[in-house]
Design a protein around this motif. Structure first.
Motif, short mmCIF file in Angstrom:
data_model
loop_
_atom_site.label_atom_id
_atom_site.label_comp_id
_atom_site.label_asym_id
_atom_site.label_seq_id
_atom_site.Cartn_x
_atom_site.Cartn_y
_atom_site.Cartn_z
N SER A 196 36.08 20.98 27.82
CA SER A 196 36.31 20.79 26.39
C SER A 196 35.37 19.74 25.80
O SER A 196 35.07 19.76 24.60
N PHE A 197 34.88 18.84 26.62
CA PHE A 197 33.99 17.78 26.15
C PHE A 197 32.62 18.32 25.74
O PHE A 197 32.07 17.94 24.73
N TRP A 198 32.05 19.24 26.51
CA TRP A 198 30.70 19.72 26.24
C TRP A 198 30.64 21.14 25.69
O TRP A 198 29.62 21.56 25.16
N GLU A 199 31.71 21.91 25.76
CA GLU A 199 31.69 23.31 25.34
C GLU A 199 31.42 23.44 23.83
O GLU A 199 30.61 24.28 23.41
N GLY A 200 32.06 22.65 23.03
CA GLY A 200 31.87 22.74 21.59
C GLY A 200 30.44 22.41 21.18
O GLY A 200 29.88 23.08 20.29
N ALA A 201 29.84 21.42 21.81
CA ALA A 201 28.46 21.07 21.48
C ALA A 201 27.50 22.19 21.81
O ALA A 201 26.54 22.44 21.08
N LEU A 202 27.74 22.91 22.89
CA LEU A 202 26.86 24.02 23.27
C LEU A 202 27.03 25.22 22.34
O LEU A 202 26.07 25.94 22.07
N LYS A 203 28.25 25.44 21.85
CA LYS A 203 28.49 26.57 20.97
C LYS A 203 27.81 26.39 19.61
O LYS A 203 27.46 27.35 18.96
N THR A 204 27.61 25.16 19.18
CA THR A 204 27.00 24.91 17.89
C THR A 204 25.49 24.92 17.92
O THR A 204 24.85 24.87 16.89
N VAL A 205 24.90 24.99 19.09
CA VAL A 205 23.43 25.02 19.21
C VAL A 205 22.93 26.38 18.75
O VAL A 205 23.44 27.41 19.15
N LYS A 206 21.96 26.38 17.89
CA LYS A 206 21.44 27.65 17.37
C LYS A 206 20.07 27.92 17.91
O LYS A 206 19.25 27.20 18.12
#
Length: 79
Positions: free
Chosen positions: A69-79
Motif C-alpha cells: 500500500s505504501f508504493w502501489e499508489g505512487a506507481l499507479k499515478t505514473v504516466k
C-alpha cells in the motif's frame, strides 16, 4: 617546511592513481576473495554467496509485498 596547495594536489593525484591501479589489478581481487574466504571459513564462497543472495531477494520481495500500500499508489499515478 609546510606543504603548498600544489604539493597537496600532487600527492592526492599520485595517491588516487596508485589506488586506481591497485584496484584494477587482479591482485586486489585476490585479496578481497581471501578476506571473504577467511570470514566465511570455507573455500566454497560461491555457494554461500548464492544462498545469501537468495535470502536477501526473498526478504526484499516479502517486504515489498507487506508494504504494498505504501508504493502501489505512487506507481499507479505514473504516466
Amino acid at each position: 617546511m609546510a606543504l603548498t596547495d600544489q604539493d597537496k594536489r600532487e600527492i592526492e593525484n599520485i595517491t588516487k592513481k596508485e589506488i586506481r591501479d591497485f584496484m584494477n589489478s587482479s591482485n586486489a581481487t585476490k585479496i578481497v576473495v581471501k578476506m571473504i574466504q577467511a570470514e566465511l571459513g570455507t573455500k566454497k564462497v560461491d555457494d554461500k554467496i548464492i544462498d545469501l543472495s537468495t535470502k536477501v531477494v526473498v526478504e526484499l520481495f516479502k517486504t515489498l509485498w507487506q508494504r504494498k500500500s505504501f508504493w502501489e499508489g505512487a506507481l499507479k499515478t505514473v504516466k
